[in-house]
Design a protein around this motif. Structure first.
Motif, PDB file in Angstrom:
ATOM      1  N   GLU A  60       8.309   0.701 -22.616  1.00  0.00           N
ATOM      2  CA  GLU A  60       9.670   0.466 -22.140  1.00  0.00           C
ATOM      3  C   GLU A  60      10.633   1.318 -22.949  1.00  0.00           C
ATOM      4  N   SER A  61      11.813   1.532 -22.391  1.00  0.00           N
ATOM      5  CA  SER A  61      12.846   2.201 -23.180  1.00  0.00           C
ATOM      6  C   SER A  61      14.069   1.309 -23.197  1.00  0.00           C
ATOM      7  N   PRO A  62      14.907   1.484 -24.209  1.00  0.00           N
ATOM      8  CA  PRO A  62      16.085   0.625 -24.319  1.00  0.00           C
ATOM      9  C   PRO A  62      16.996   0.782 -23.098  1.00  0.00           C
ATOM     10  N   SER A  63      17.717  -0.265 -22.788  1.00  0.00           N
ATOM     11  CA  SER A  63      18.516  -0.263 -21.562  1.00  0.00           C
ATOM     12  C   SER A  63      19.646   0.762 -21.590  1.00  0.00           C
ATOM     13  N   GLU A  64      20.053   1.177 -22.795  1.00  0.00           N
ATOM     14  CA  GLU A  64      21.150   2.157 -22.837  1.00  0.00           C
ATOM     15  C   GLU A  64      20.691   3.562 -22.422  1.00  0.00           C
ATOM     16  N   ALA A  65      19.387   3.749 -22.297  1.00  0.00           N
ATOM     17  CA  ALA A  65      18.894   5.054 -21.844  1.00  0.00           C
ATOM     18  C   ALA A  65      18.994   5.112 -20.326  1.00  0.00           C
ATOM     19  N   LYS A  66      20.049   5.768 -19.842  1.00  0.00           N
ATOM     20  CA  LYS A  66      20.366   5.724 -18.410  1.00  0.00           C
ATOM     21  C   LYS A  66      19.655   6.799 -17.616  1.00  0.00           C
ATOM     22  N   ILE A  67      19.399   7.944 -18.242  1.00  0.00           N
ATOM     23  CA  ILE A  67      18.783   9.005 -17.437  1.00  0.00           C
ATOM     24  C   ILE A  67      17.328   9.181 -17.835  1.00  0.00           C
ATOM     25  N   LEU A  68      16.601   9.735 -16.887  1.00  0.00           N
ATOM     26  CA  LEU A  68      15.162   9.825 -17.015  1.00  0.00           C
ATOM     27  C   LEU A  68      14.697  10.608 -18.234  1.00  0.00           C
ATOM     28  N   SER A  69      15.319  11.737 -18.523  1.00  0.00           N
ATOM     29  CA  SER A  69      14.866  12.538 -19.663  1.00  0.00           C
ATOM     30  C   SER A  69      15.034  11.744 -20.954  1.00  0.00           C
ATOM     31  N   HIS A  70      16.115  10.999 -21.050  1.00  0.00           N
ATOM     32  CA  HIS A  70      16.354  10.190 -22.245  1.00  0.00           C
ATOM     33  C   HIS A  70      15.250   9.137 -22.384  1.00  0.00           C
ATOM     34  N   ARG A  71      14.947   8.481 -21.270  1.00  0.00           N
ATOM     35  CA  ARG A  71      13.907   7.447 -21.303  1.00  0.00           C
ATOM     36  C   ARG A  71      12.547   8.043 -21.680  1.00  0.00           C
ATOM     37  N   TYR A  72      12.205   9.150 -21.026  1.00  0.00           N
ATOM     38  CA  TYR A  72      10.905   9.756 -21.324  1.00  0.00           C
ATOM     39  C   TYR A  72      10.837  10.272 -22.768  1.00  0.00           C
ATOM     40  N   MET A  73      11.928  10.804 -23.272  1.00  0.00           N
ATOM     41  CA  MET A  73      11.904  11.310 -24.650  1.00  0.00           C
ATOM     42  C   MET A  73      11.728  10.174 -25.652  1.00  0.00           C
ATOM     43  N   LEU A  74      12.388   9.056 -25.389  1.00  0.00           N
ATOM     44  CA  LEU A  74      12.207   7.894 -26.271  1.00  0.00           C
ATOM     45  C   LEU A  74      10.790   7.338 -26.135  1.00  0.00           C
ATOM     46  N   ARG A  75      10.349   7.180 -24.890  1.00  0.00           N
ATOM     47  CA  ARG A  75       9.042   6.548 -24.665  1.00  0.00           C
ATOM     48  C   ARG A  75       7.876   7.402 -25.163  1.00  0.00           C
ATOM     49  N   SER A  76       8.008   8.717 -25.069  1.00  0.00           N
ATOM     50  CA  SER A  76       6.900   9.583 -25.491  1.00  0.00           C
ATOM     51  C   SER A  76       6.967   9.906 -26.980  1.00  0.00           C
ATOM     52  N   GLY A  77       7.868   9.250 -27.694  1.00  0.00           N
ATOM     53  CA  GLY A  77       7.903   9.431 -29.154  1.00  0.00           C
ATOM     54  C   GLY A  77       8.462  10.768 -29.598  1.00  0.00           C
ATOM     55  N   MET A  78       9.291  11.408 -28.764  1.00  0.00           N
ATOM     56  CA  MET A  78       9.871  12.694 -29.147  1.00  0.00           C
ATOM     57  C   MET A  78      11.075  12.535 -30.063  1.00  0.00           C
ATOM     58  N   ILE A  79      11.885  11.516 -29.784  1.00  0.00           N
ATOM     59  CA  ILE A  79      13.118  11.327 -30.554  1.00  0.00           C
ATOM     60  C   ILE A  79      13.327   9.844 -30.872  1.00  0.00           C
ATOM     61  N   ARG A  80      14.180   9.578 -31.840  1.00  0.00           N
ATOM     62  CA  ARG A  80      14.695   8.241 -32.111  1.00  0.00           C
ATOM     63  C   ARG A  80      16.199   8.375 -32.279  1.00  0.00           C
ATOM     64  N   GLN A  81      16.909   7.420 -31.805  1.00  0.00           N
ATOM     65  CA  GLN A  81      18.351   7.461 -32.038  1.00  0.00           C
ATOM     66  C   GLN A  81      18.641   7.079 -33.486  1.00  0.00           C
ATOM     67  N   SER A  82      19.470   7.877 -34.176  1.00  0.00           N
ATOM     68  CA  SER A  82      19.827   7.556 -35.567  1.00  0.00           C
ATOM     69  C   SER A  82      21.317   7.285 -35.704  1.00  0.00           C
ATOM     70  N   GLY A  83      22.016   7.239 -34.587  1.00  0.00           N
ATOM     71  CA  GLY A  83      23.452   6.991 -34.588  1.00  0.00           C
ATOM     72  C   GLY A  83      23.939   7.284 -33.184  1.00  0.00           C
ATOM     73  N   SER A  84      25.200   6.992 -32.917  1.00  0.00           N
ATOM     74  CA  SER A  84      25.730   7.261 -31.587  1.00  0.00           C
ATOM     75  C   SER A  84      25.751   8.769 -31.328  1.00  0.00           C
ATOM     76  N   GLY A  85      24.928   9.219 -30.383  1.00  0.00           N
ATOM     77  CA  GLY A  85      24.873  10.654 -30.074  1.00  0.00           C
ATOM     78  C   GLY A  85      24.196  11.480 -31.157  1.00  0.00           C
ATOM     79  N   ILE A  86      23.433  10.812 -32.015  1.00  0.00           N
ATOM     80  CA  ILE A  86      22.766  11.486 -33.145  1.00  0.00           C
ATOM     81  C   ILE A  86      21.297  11.084 -33.129  1.00  0.00           C
ATOM     82  N   TYR A  87      20.404  12.065 -33.140  1.00  0.00           N
ATOM     83  CA  TYR A  87      18.977  11.789 -32.959  1.00  0.00           C
ATOM     84  C   TYR A  87      18.124  12.389 -34.065  1.00  0.00           C
ATOM     85  N   SER A  88      17.032  11.692 -34.357  1.00  0.00           N
ATOM     86  CA  SER A  88      15.975  12.268 -35.183  1.00  0.00           C
ATOM     87  C   SER A  88      14.896  12.780 -34.248  1.00  0.00           C
ATOM     88  N   TRP A  89      14.361  13.928 -34.577  1.00  0.00           N
ATOM     89  CA  TRP A  89      13.304  14.540 -33.769  1.00  0.00           C
ATOM     90  C   TRP A  89      11.978  14.232 -34.436  1.00  0.00           C
TER      91      TRP A  89
END
Lengths: 438, 438
Positions: free
Chosen positions: B13-42
């Motif tokens: 699953e991906s968090p509900s705030e992930a509205k678009i598909l690329s965001h969901r897939y990137m979170l779900r496939s372990g590519m990124i983590r959110q580290s702040g609003s609009g700020i990501y760890s790769w």
């Protein structure tokens, strides 16, 4: 690379605020430009050195089982409040608010952020041990930034973080990083000596700084002369094996910075004690449960109990290392790059670009070497020989090949070893062979 | 890479705030983590994609004669006051003071800083034309960061800046970058269409956005269907030649975003007009003397007169491109990476790690492919086949090799093409040959 087209603004003089030699040589050789107090732009030739350092670190960290990720430069203040360091950190931390008034900061280090990533993703002992690292810009708002990139405010650091289930496993991970650091500096052609360092509130012996000896070093250091002869074996190290004896071998010889110096060793070692100046380029550090407890980073053990993980951190100052290497390897004419870090392998000097034979031979040499994977900086500028010699010496590539009208007649060139200054006249074929076969 | 040891936290699953598909897939496939609003760890697998994009950009920019440097993330407000943009920029610029109260900012772009570097180092027309670029993190304090790295606040951008003596030379440089951009996206396996864009205060036709078509794209775009069949030749382009006809060929066909859409083209083109959604991934832009005049970046011309240089800038949103590619290439099960950008070439699935024959064959396959330079992600986890299939589809590597107890008896494996879902049973030798020979 053809120098006539290369963005390499060299200079005879350096600004008066450049107090130390590495800073002066970096400015003069076109490696960096100051873009603010303690903030630098890396020009093409400087960036090449930075990338070579990064590559060696990356290779060796990966080999030791560490995995690369990339955390952002901007962090939320929240996690620093959790760990308790937000209040402690002082003015070196660059803090600011965003447009909505949320408290942010420019990461001076990443213990908090990596701990947050860990606790959000890792649940079980099965996923440990784990070593994660990144190579990212940091910012520390020094009161008085100086000495160029040696003590800049925005600086590039490689920082690794380890996660283990027990102290014993944490020691094994620490040993891996200890040996990995020896290999990293060895591959760069540097003699970096591990020295006992302050271990912080946790105590214990798992804290070492790695220092390069240089007359202009910032720290006074003391060590047993014998450690200078130590080296890590070039043969591949098995990181799955027990590395304790390797670590013991290195740490059994006395080596300490001023702060940790034990005066009694002066009598014990006598003539064998070296007193010298050193520059810190790396620090490895075990800190146990300091962050896992305060930030609640726990995983289930074999019995299903939730336990706080053991952690350590392992840093290398990537941008500062560039300056440190120059402090350690230079002469009055410029830099003496260790071959592994040199921005190019060979400097090719065409003494007279107006002379057709010289230009033709130079282009042929350039093509042959480039095709063979040798990185060549070709000085094809319409400048006096003296200017070319001075610039090439300043830049400090390990080898120079000098092509001129007198030599071309007999198919001869000169090969100059930058470090010794030794110039050898020889046939072009022999010179190419020498470069290609080392 | 052995998946059992790899830091790859996938999720169903991906968090509900992930509205678009690329965001969901990137979170779900372990590519990124959110580290702040609009700020990501790769995370490791996401960083691999980022690095592949960087490498292609770097190769092609260098080939076109651009030179890489690296400017810092933090800039002084002073240069922005010189250009006049400090007051104009608004709240998207993240501004702060250092401990001494000096005004700093996190660079949202680098026209000012590169112009400062240029004016401090370049004096003569002889050093022009010059194209400099860097790949560095930027920050724009968006009011409402969203859509993951598609519209993040801290984002990775490649930005190039060009310096020329005349408008004609600036056009020639613009053409180089135009063709270079076509090559960059082509090498990535993407169809990016250059579209006429707003040219700003200077006017003229030298401003193009490059867009990838994707049903979920942010922009409405219109183009002549024929442009979809255009491609840049794979044969090497000579950047020293006149590229005007190549640019003319591409720009002669109608292609525009909503803002620049000319409704009359709907009648002209009729059925040939495509109306679609697109995502901007690059922008090239000539802006003349805007900064060189305000910041006094002048060089001497052939006659010794000091003249303001002609400039342009050329950007690619590196981190955003990752999301854009996923928007364009995916299915219901996950990502469909174009081979050039895939984090690994092959996913190797061992259906039963408890079965000795399967594990032995898998390890042999892994070793053979790795030795041949193929990047393999080997799922050696003790998980159900269904979990492994789902994770591998989600991650989206172009090829999967499936090894299981039934096949090993006959030295057979299954090869699955992720894009088509086609599964082919074949001998191990044939499968290896297929992978190695493409």
């Amino acid at each position: 690379m053809f120098l006539s087209e290369y963005f390499l603004p060299t200079a005879k003089e350096s600004p008066s605020e450049a107090k130390i030699l590495s800073h002066r040589y970096m400015l003069r050789s076109g490696m960096i430009r100051q873009s603010g107090s303690g903030i630098y732009s890396w020009l093409p030739i400087g960036l090449r050195v930075l990338r070579k350092i990064e590559k060696i670190i990356r290779d060796e960290q990966n080999r030791a089982g560490a995995q690369e990720l990339l955390m952002p430069t901007i962090q939320s203040a929240d996690i620093w409040k959790e760990s308790g360091r937000y209040a402690d950190y002082g003015k070196e931390m660059l803090r600011f608010g965003d447009r909505h008034g949320r408290e942010l900061l420019y990461g001076p280090t990443n213990e908090e952020l990596i701990t947050e990533i860990f606790r959000d993703t890792i649940r079980s002992y099965k996923d440990l041990p784990l070593i994660l690292y990144h190579i990212q810009w940091k910012f520390r708002d020094e009161v008085r930034p100086r000495f160029g990139v040696m003590r800049g405010r925005e600086f590039l650091m490689k920082d690794s973080y380890s996660f283990d289930m027990s102290f014993e496993e944490a020691r094994s991970t620490y040993n891996k990083m200890f040996v990995c650091y020896l290999r990293i500096f060895n591959r760069m052609g540097l003699k970096a000596i591990p020295m006992t360092a302050e271990s912080g509130p946790i105590g214990g012996d798992m804290s070492h700084e790695f220092l390069i000896l240089a007359d202009t070093g910032e720290s006074q250091v003391f060590c047993d002369r014998a450690i200078l002869d130590y080296s890590v074996s070039d043969s591949s190290i098995d990181y799955k094996s027990d590395l304790q004896h390797t670590v013991d071998k290195w740490t059994s010889l006395y080596a300490a910075t001023d702060e940790k110096h034990d005066k009694s060793q002066e009598n014990v070692l006598g003539d064998k004690l070296i007193s010298a100046r050193g520059i810190e380029v790396g620090h490895i550090f075990y800190f146990g449960k300091k962050y896992s407890q305060s930030m609640n980073a726990r995983v289930s053990d074999r019995d299903g109990n939730m336990v706080s993980v053991e952690m350590g951190s392992y840093g290398i100052g990537v941008s500062r290392l560039v300056a440190a290497v120059i402090e350690a390897y230079h002469d009055d004419n410029g830099i003496l790059w260790p071959p592994a870090l040199a921005p190019f392998d060979v400097g090719l000097i065409n003494l007279n670009v107006g002379d057709q034979a010289s230009s033709q031979m130079s282009r042929e040499v350039y093509q042959k070497l480039t095709n063979a994977g040798v990185e060549v900086l070709y000085d094809d500028r319409d400048e006096r020989a003296g200017v070319k010699f001075a610039d090439m010496d300043l830049i400090g590539l390990p080898l120079q090949m000098i092509v001129g009208p007198r030599g071309t007649k007999n198919d001869e060139v000169e090969l100059k070893e930058r470090k010794t200054g030794k110039i050898m006249k020889m046939s072009l074929d022999k010179a190419l062979k020498k470069i290609l076969e080392g």
